[in-house]
Design a protein around this motif. Sequence first.
Motif, PDB file in Angstrom:
ATOM      1  N   GLN A   1      26.525 -26.338 -32.694  1.00 14.77           N
ATOM      2  CA  GLN A   1      26.232 -27.145 -32.099  1.00 14.77           C
ATOM      3  C   GLN A   1      26.261 -27.938 -31.907  1.00 14.77           C
ATOM      4  OE1 GLN A   1      22.701 -27.406 -35.154  1.00 14.77           O
ATOM      5  NE2 GLN A   1      20.860 -27.963 -33.375  1.00 14.77           N
ATOM      6  N   LEU A   2      26.054 -28.893 -30.367  1.00 15.40           N
ATOM      7  CA  LEU A   2      26.348 -29.895 -30.299  1.00 15.40           C
ATOM      8  C   LEU A   2      25.556 -30.790 -30.096  1.00 15.40           C
ATOM      9  CD1 LEU A   2      28.533 -28.771 -27.669  1.00 15.40           C
ATOM     10  CD2 LEU A   2      29.786 -29.270 -29.924  1.00 15.40           C
ATOM     11  N   ILE A   3      25.018 -32.033 -30.073  1.00 14.44           N
ATOM     12  CA  ILE A   3      24.289 -33.254 -29.865  1.00 14.44           C
ATOM     13  C   ILE A   3      24.956 -33.004 -28.265  1.00 14.44           C
ATOM     14  CG2 ILE A   3      23.745 -35.288 -29.878  1.00 14.44           C
ATOM     15  CD1 ILE A   3      24.794 -34.464 -33.287  1.00 14.44           C
ATOM     16  N   ALA A   4      24.098 -32.488 -27.065  1.00 13.77           N
ATOM     17  CA  ALA A   4      24.655 -32.121 -25.744  1.00 13.77           C
ATOM     18  C   ALA A   4      24.341 -33.588 -24.965  1.00 13.77           C
ATOM     19  CB  ALA A   4      24.579 -31.588 -25.264  1.00 13.77           C
TER      20      ALA A   4
ATOM     21  N   HIS B   1      26.489 -25.285 -40.993  1.00 18.58           N
ATOM     22  CA  HIS B   1      26.996 -25.704 -40.400  1.00 18.58           C
ATOM     23  C   HIS B   1      27.378 -26.781 -39.839  1.00 18.58           C
ATOM     24  CE1 HIS B   1      23.135 -25.022 -37.130  1.00 18.58           C
ATOM     25  NE2 HIS B   1      24.302 -25.463 -36.566  1.00 18.58           N
ATOM     26  N   GLU B   2      28.610 -26.801 -39.354  1.00 16.50           N
ATOM     27  CA  GLU B   2      28.623 -28.905 -38.503  1.00 16.50           C
ATOM     28  C   GLU B   2      27.575 -28.783 -37.227  1.00 16.50           C
ATOM     29  OE1 GLU B   2      32.124 -32.007 -37.815  1.00 16.50           O
ATOM     30  OE2 GLU B   2      32.918 -29.452 -38.218  1.00 16.50           O
ATOM     31  N   VAL B   3      27.516 -29.738 -36.850  1.00 18.13           N
ATOM     32  CA  VAL B   3      27.008 -30.226 -35.718  1.00 18.13           C
ATOM     33  C   VAL B   3      27.480 -31.163 -34.640  1.00 18.13           C
ATOM     34  CG1 VAL B   3      24.942 -31.361 -34.612  1.00 18.13           C
ATOM     35  CG2 VAL B   3      24.753 -29.702 -36.784  1.00 18.13           C
ATOM     36  N   ILE B   4      28.399 -30.642 -33.856  1.00 20.63           N
ATOM     37  CA  ILE B   4      29.223 -31.834 -33.472  1.00 20.63           C
ATOM     38  C   ILE B   4      28.360 -32.806 -32.019  1.00 20.63           C
ATOM     39  CG2 ILE B   4      31.702 -31.539 -32.260  1.00 20.63           C
ATOM     40  CD1 ILE B   4      31.830 -28.722 -33.318  1.00 20.63           C
ATOM     41  N   LYS B   5      28.830 -34.057 -32.057  1.00 18.41           N
ATOM     42  CA  LYS B   5      28.552 -34.351 -30.944  1.00 18.41           C
ATOM     43  C   LYS B   5      30.003 -34.871 -30.030  1.00 18.41           C
ATOM     44  CE  LYS B   5      26.288 -39.036 -30.654  1.00 18.41           C
ATOM     45  NZ  LYS B   5      26.692 -40.197 -29.611  1.00 18.41           N
ATOM     46  N   PRO B   6      30.068 -34.109 -28.638  1.00 15.55           N
ATOM     47  CA  PRO B   6      30.816 -34.253 -27.791  1.00 15.55           C
ATOM     48  C   PRO B   6      31.092 -36.023 -26.997  1.00 15.55           C
ATOM     49  CG  PRO B   6      29.888 -32.301 -27.545  1.00 15.55           C
ATOM     50  CD  PRO B   6      29.631 -33.785 -28.821  1.00 15.55           C
TER      51      PRO B   6
ATOM     52  N   TRP C   1      21.220 -43.643 -32.517  1.00 14.82           N
ATOM     53  CA  TRP C   1      21.840 -42.396 -32.980  1.00 14.82           C
ATOM     54  C   TRP C   1      21.750 -42.100 -34.721  1.00 14.82           C
ATOM     55  CZ3 TRP C   1      22.651 -37.940 -31.369  1.00 14.82           C
ATOM     56  CH2 TRP C   1      22.349 -37.764 -29.504  1.00 14.82           C
TER      57      TRP C   1
END
Lengths: 335, 236
Positions: free
Chosen positions: A164-167, B134-139, B227
């Motif tokens: 899951q990505l903060i897109a 689950h981990e949430v990723i911030k690209p 954020w």
Amino acid sequence: MENSTQESHLRSENSVSYESPYPIYGMSFSPSHPHRLALGSFIEEYTNRVDILSFHPDTLSLTPNPSLSFDHPYPPTKLMFHPRKPPSSSSDLLATSGDYLRLWEVRDNSVEAVSLFNNSKTSEFCAPLTSFDWNDIDPNRIATSSIDTTCTIWDIERTLVETQLIAHDKEVYDIAWGEARVFASVSADGSVRIFDLRDKEHSTIIYESPHPDTPLLRLAWNKQDLRYMATILMDSNKVVILDIRSPTTPVAELERHRGSVNAIAWAPHSSTHICSAGDDTQALIWDLPTLASPTGIDPVCMYSAGCEINQLQWSAVQPEWIAIAFANKMQLLKV
Amino acid sequence: MEGSSGVRKGAWSQIEDNLLRDCVNLHGEGKWHLVPKRAGLNRCRKSCRLRWLNYLKPNIKRGDFSEDEVDLMIRLHKLLGNRWSLIAGRLPGRTSNDVKNYWNTYMRRKVHSHKKDNNIEKQADEAKPIVKHHEVIKPVPRTLSKTSPWLQGKFVNSSKVGVSEEGATSISGSAGNWWETLLDDKEDNAVNNNNTCFFGGADGEFNLWSEELTSIDCDFVTQGESWSDFLLDLQG
């Protein structure tokens, strides 16, 4: 009236109509059952329906299959059949998005709910989903986009979140796979971003809308030529064509619609054709030239529906047919 | 921001409402910094914008919230917290102001008892969804060309950064070649592609675009949300 000398009209003998009991939005052609379509209702209430239709090209008719109709909570924001034929099975898998991503098995005479996907850590509710795309190279992956600014990659067999990505900075309105590990998304923040699952720490912005508060609503990735994408802006008559090798500068802006564009789809069998449809009640097919034209690009084909066209699908199995949805009607257009 | 001295504050008069309505009907929404002058209003643009969005916009729904709206509001609040504009965006015709006021007036006390009802529903729910952690990723987003002018200096919370080549990544370090990884992978997967390139890099095209860029209106009010608030929601 359009002045294009290339213009030709789709005639009524080349179209098939179906009138639904309710407004429709979501549509999907089945790749494994060539004459099957799914339609989702758009009723602004909890109770909605998904209908399965059979298309008969020899008699130019569309017939609903009542035993394959089922209840769906909230209007489905997207419908999509499994991109491949399931091995040794006559049933079809259909995914729907809305309050959750849901998977349904469409059998010969019934539809069964198979899976319900939730990515929320702290709640039994999932953030509402705006769209999704089924990876046709690795069909075990579905990518969803959500109003909570995230995109989620799902493992379909294990019904788990893969990533899951903060897109984006705002709501994500659409998402599209380019290939097995690369997807792109568009957002209310006005940007098109590309993500590579092999490098989850970064994304690449390849376009931002020229006005800072203009959301991007839909994204279509050209599967015949992955260098090109198309997107549309809220309340705009433009279809923006992007080359991922030339970030931020569109290679073309198609501006012949006379109202907002609501839907876009690349041709499944040609790398230079794209169809768009919108509030001006027109569906236009464009043939993109190899050199930019100083006077702008004219569509090669035009069809007028009776009212605003909300949704558009170009069949990959039978690429001579395009489906459009407007009000309570769905029409198949032969191109 | 308009000069604050001399600008009118407080309740809007009917005359002011009509002036604002006529101005927006003529010029459309947006470009709020021009609205006070165009409309002949002695108001700051933020006040004009809020007046339009919360009161004058034609599609705004009046009257009590329906049962469905309240139910949806509860679910969205659970997901999104006090992010009223996102919640209002899902309630057609309702403004963020309406949602916030309704919640603060009626829902704070009721929400506790509603949770009890929710538990009962949850037990009865046969199709209980699977909740996994689950981990949430911030690209970190980046662009591969000049930064858009309207982003420069405008966002405190902007997540946009310049091209970074510090860490080794699977994407080619050279900015000009990052997309080749994408295309190379496509070949590996034998995706059908006739390699038609239907646009040359015509200079005229880019020059035209550059002209548009320089004329972009940089003056605009950000609605960005912090954020950290969002991250706290996710982690909580």
